[in-house]
Design a protein around this motif. Structure first.
Motif, PDB file in Angstrom:
ATOM      1  N   MET A   1       0.831  -1.183   0.000  1.00  0.00           N
ATOM      2  CA  MET A   1       0.000   0.000   0.000  1.00  0.00           C
ATOM      3  C   MET A   1       0.876   1.248   0.000  1.00  0.00           C
ATOM      4  SD  MET A   1      -3.377  -0.286   2.161  1.00  0.00           S
ATOM      5  CE  MET A   1      -4.683  -0.664   1.070  1.00  0.00           C
ATOM      6  N   LYS A   2       0.298   2.300  -0.454  1.00  0.00           N
ATOM      7  CA  LYS A   2       1.026   3.553  -0.590  1.00  0.00           C
ATOM      8  C   LYS A   2       0.967   4.351   0.706  1.00  0.00           C
ATOM      9  CE  LYS A   2      -0.316   3.583  -5.336  1.00  0.00           C
ATOM     10  NZ  LYS A   2      -1.459   3.827  -6.160  1.00  0.00           N
ATOM     11  N   ASP A   3       1.995   5.147   0.912  1.00  0.00           N
ATOM     12  CA  ASP A   3       2.013   6.064   2.047  1.00  0.00           C
ATOM     13  C   ASP A   3       1.456   7.390   1.551  1.00  0.00           C
ATOM     14  OD1 ASP A   3       2.497   7.756   4.160  1.00  0.00           O
ATOM     15  OD2 ASP A   3       4.562   7.113   4.442  1.00  0.00           O
ATOM     16  N   HIS A   4       0.206   7.646   1.900  1.00  0.00           N
ATOM     17  CA  HIS A   4      -0.460   8.856   1.412  1.00  0.00           C
ATOM     18  C   HIS A   4       0.183  10.128   1.957  1.00  0.00           C
ATOM     19  CE1 HIS A   4      -3.330   6.484  -0.637  1.00  0.00           C
ATOM     20  NE2 HIS A   4      -3.980   6.085   0.426  1.00  0.00           N
ATOM     21  N   TYR A   5       0.679  10.064   3.174  1.00  0.00           N
ATOM     22  CA  TYR A   5       1.338  11.251   3.723  1.00  0.00           C
ATOM     23  C   TYR A   5       2.600  11.577   2.923  1.00  0.00           C
ATOM     24  CZ  TYR A   5      -1.795  10.942   7.716  1.00  0.00           C
ATOM     25  OH  TYR A   5      -2.911  10.912   8.511  1.00  0.00           O
ATOM     26  N   ALA A   6       3.370  10.557   2.584  1.00  0.00           N
ATOM     27  CA  ALA A   6       4.590  10.778   1.801  1.00  0.00           C
ATOM     28  C   ALA A   6       4.255  11.292   0.402  1.00  0.00           C
ATOM     29  CB  ALA A   6       5.394   9.488   1.709  1.00  0.00           C
ATOM     30  N   SER A   7       3.148  10.827  -0.156  1.00  0.00           N
ATOM     31  CA  SER A   7       2.741  11.298  -1.486  1.00  0.00           C
ATOM     32  C   SER A   7       2.523  12.802  -1.501  1.00  0.00           C
ATOM     33  CB  SER A   7       1.460  10.606  -1.936  1.00  0.00           C
ATOM     34  OG  SER A   7       1.666   9.241  -2.127  1.00  0.00           O
ATOM     35  N   LEU A   8       2.059  13.330  -0.374  1.00  0.00           N
ATOM     36  CA  LEU A   8       1.819  14.770  -0.276  1.00  0.00           C
ATOM     37  C   LEU A   8       2.977  15.514   0.398  1.00  0.00           C
ATOM     38  CD1 LEU A   8      -1.969  14.797   0.708  1.00  0.00           C
ATOM     39  CD2 LEU A   8      -0.959  15.292  -1.518  1.00  0.00           C
ATOM     40  N   GLY A   9       3.996  14.778   0.826  1.00  0.00           N
ATOM     41  CA  GLY A   9       5.139  15.405   1.482  1.00  0.00           C
ATOM     42  C   GLY A   9       4.821  15.890   2.882  1.00  0.00           C
ATOM     43  N   LEU A  10       3.962  15.152   3.592  1.00  0.00           N
ATOM     44  CA  LEU A  10       3.513  15.550   4.923  1.00  0.00           C
ATOM     45  C   LEU A  10       3.809  14.466   5.951  1.00  0.00           C
ATOM     46  CD1 LEU A  10      -0.026  16.847   3.897  1.00  0.00           C
ATOM     47  CD2 LEU A  10       1.956  18.252   4.471  1.00  0.00           C
ATOM     48  N   ASN A  11       3.655  14.814   7.226  1.00  0.00           N
ATOM     49  CA  ASN A  11       3.696  13.795   8.263  1.00  0.00           C
ATOM     50  C   ASN A  11       2.280  13.572   8.787  1.00  0.00           C
ATOM     51  OD1 ASN A  11       3.102  15.622  10.426  1.00  0.00           O
ATOM     52  ND2 ASN A  11       5.251  16.219  10.490  1.00  0.00           N
ATOM     53  N   SER A  12       2.121  12.583   9.640  1.00  0.00           N
ATOM     54  CA  SER A  12       0.777  12.194  10.082  1.00  0.00           C
ATOM     55  C   SER A  12       0.099  13.217  10.993  1.00  0.00           C
ATOM     56  CB  SER A  12       0.815  10.836  10.774  1.00  0.00           C
ATOM     57  OG  SER A  12       1.662  10.882  11.902  1.00  0.00           O
ATOM     58  N   ALA A  13       0.835  14.219  11.439  1.00  0.00           N
ATOM     59  CA  ALA A  13       0.248  15.257  12.293  1.00  0.00           C
ATOM     60  C   ALA A  13      -0.312  16.424  11.481  1.00  0.00           C
ATOM     61  CB  ALA A  13       1.284  15.761  13.289  1.00  0.00           C
ATOM     62  N   ALA A  14      -0.310  16.302  10.170  1.00  0.00           N
ATOM     63  CA  ALA A  14      -0.752  17.397   9.301  1.00  0.00           C
ATOM     64  C   ALA A  14      -2.225  17.727   9.529  1.00  0.00           C
ATOM     65  CB  ALA A  14      -0.536  17.014   7.848  1.00  0.00           C
ATOM     66  N   THR A  15      -2.519  19.009   9.475  1.00  0.00           N
ATOM     67  CA  THR A  15      -3.911  19.464   9.609  1.00  0.00           C
ATOM     68  C   THR A  15      -4.590  19.396   8.238  1.00  0.00           C
ATOM     69  OG1 THR A  15      -3.376  21.759   9.112  1.00  0.00           O
ATOM     70  CG2 THR A  15      -3.225  21.071  11.438  1.00  0.00           C
ATOM     71  N   LEU A  16      -5.899  19.568   8.236  1.00  0.00           N
ATOM     72  CA  LEU A  16      -6.635  19.577   6.981  1.00  0.00           C
ATOM     73  C   LEU A  16      -6.155  20.710   6.084  1.00  0.00           C
ATOM     74  CD1 LEU A  16      -8.797  18.336   5.226  1.00  0.00           C
ATOM     75  CD2 LEU A  16     -10.499  19.732   6.415  1.00  0.00           C
ATOM     76  N   ALA A  17      -5.842  21.850   6.672  1.00  0.00           N
ATOM     77  CA  ALA A  17      -5.315  22.977   5.886  1.00  0.00           C
ATOM     78  C   ALA A  17      -3.971  22.612   5.254  1.00  0.00           C
ATOM     79  CB  ALA A  17      -5.175  24.215   6.764  1.00  0.00           C
ATOM     80  N   ASP A  18      -3.112  21.913   6.002  1.00  0.00           N
ATOM     81  CA  ASP A  18      -1.827  21.461   5.462  1.00  0.00           C
ATOM     82  C   ASP A  18      -2.033  20.500   4.290  1.00  0.00           C
ATOM     83  OD1 ASP A  18      -0.478  22.872   7.485  1.00  0.00           O
ATOM     84  OD2 ASP A  18      -0.363  21.098   8.788  1.00  0.00           O
ATOM     85  N   ILE A  19      -2.997  19.601   4.445  1.00  0.00           N
ATOM     86  CA  ILE A  19      -3.288  18.610   3.408  1.00  0.00           C
ATOM     87  C   ILE A  19      -3.779  19.302   2.144  1.00  0.00           C
ATOM     88  CG2 ILE A  19      -4.843  16.698   2.801  1.00  0.00           C
ATOM     89  CD1 ILE A  19      -4.643  15.894   5.834  1.00  0.00           C
ATOM     90  N   LYS A  20      -4.682  20.255   2.294  1.00  0.00           N
ATOM     91  CA  LYS A  20      -5.201  20.981   1.131  1.00  0.00           C
ATOM     92  C   LYS A  20      -4.093  21.751   0.419  1.00  0.00           C
ATOM     93  CE  LYS A  20      -9.962  21.517   2.682  1.00  0.00           C
ATOM     94  NZ  LYS A  20     -11.015  22.444   3.064  1.00  0.00           N
ATOM     95  N   LYS A  21      -3.252  22.416   1.193  1.00  0.00           N
ATOM     96  CA  LYS A  21      -2.165  23.200   0.606  1.00  0.00           C
ATOM     97  C   LYS A  21      -1.188  22.299  -0.144  1.00  0.00           C
ATOM     98  CE  LYS A  21       1.554  26.378   1.814  1.00  0.00           C
ATOM     99  NZ  LYS A  21       2.253  27.077   2.897  1.00  0.00           N
ATOM    100  N   ALA A  22      -0.803  21.192   0.484  1.00  0.00           N
ATOM    101  CA  ALA A  22       0.131  20.265  -0.149  1.00  0.00           C
ATOM    102  C   ALA A  22      -0.481  19.655  -1.404  1.00  0.00           C
ATOM    103  CB  ALA A  22       0.528  19.164   0.838  1.00  0.00           C
ATOM    104  N   PHE A  23      -1.766  19.344  -1.348  1.00  0.00           N
ATOM    105  CA  PHE A  23      -2.430  18.784  -2.526  1.00  0.00           C
ATOM    106  C   PHE A  23      -2.395  19.771  -3.680  1.00  0.00           C
ATOM    107  CE2 PHE A  23      -6.355  18.666  -5.053  1.00  0.00           C
ATOM    108  CZ  PHE A  23      -6.090  17.512  -5.771  1.00  0.00           C
ATOM    109  N   ARG A  24      -2.723  21.016  -3.416  1.00  0.00           N
ATOM    110  CA  ARG A  24      -2.730  22.018  -4.490  1.00  0.00           C
ATOM    111  C   ARG A  24      -1.347  22.154  -5.132  1.00  0.00           C
ATOM    112  NH1 ARG A  24      -5.723  25.358  -0.610  1.00  0.00           N
ATOM    113  NH2 ARG A  24      -7.919  24.917  -0.936  1.00  0.00           N
ATOM    114  N   GLN A  25      -0.320  22.163  -4.288  1.00  0.00           N
ATOM    115  CA  GLN A  25       1.043  22.304  -4.803  1.00  0.00           C
ATOM    116  C   GLN A  25       1.457  21.095  -5.631  1.00  0.00           C
ATOM    117  OE1 GLN A  25       3.221  22.954  -1.179  1.00  0.00           O
ATOM    118  NE2 GLN A  25       2.906  25.175  -1.227  1.00  0.00           N
ATOM    119  N   LYS A  26       1.211  19.906  -5.098  1.00  0.00           N
ATOM    120  CA  LYS A  26       1.604  18.685  -5.805  1.00  0.00           C
ATOM    121  C   LYS A  26       0.768  18.481  -7.064  1.00  0.00           C
ATOM    122  CE  LYS A  26       4.714  16.978  -2.975  1.00  0.00           C
ATOM    123  NZ  LYS A  26       6.041  16.553  -3.350  1.00  0.00           N
ATOM    124  N   ALA A  27      -0.521  18.787  -6.997  1.00  0.00           N
ATOM    125  CA  ALA A  27      -1.380  18.631  -8.172  1.00  0.00           C
ATOM    126  C   ALA A  27      -0.917  19.559  -9.294  1.00  0.00           C
ATOM    127  CB  ALA A  27      -2.832  18.900  -7.804  1.00  0.00           C
TER     128      ALA A  27
END
Length: 91
Positions: A1-27
């Protein structure tokens, strides 16, 4: 299985705002229309999948629970640990 946090360049303590920001950048980085790399579409799908899981509270909780159990990293070792613990308690 894939590490979704690594795919976005985040750690598991990331907030929803961090996830959205990282997604926009990576996308933006891996969007096939912007990136000529032949693997860009694959990376883009990985980033999209990671965002779909981590941005949904229930899916993220289930994913985090599986990660904590070690099912993503070493399912055989996890199964051995579970069974040895079980048998040590009943014997």
């Amino acid at each position: 299985m894939k590490d979704h946090y690594a795919s976005l360049g985040l750690n598991s303590a990331a907030t929803l705002a961090d996830i959205k920001k990282a997604f926009r950048q990576k996308a933006a980085q891996f969007h096939p229309d912007r990136n000529p790399d032949p693997n860009a579409a694959l990376y883009f799908r990985e980033v999209q999948e990671a965002y779909d899981v981590l941005s949904d509270t229930d899916k993220r909780q289930a994913y985090d629970d599986n990660r904590r159990r070690g099912l993503l990293d070493s399912p055989i070792d996890t199964a051995r640990d579970i069974w040895s613990t079980y048998f040590s308690r009943i014997l």
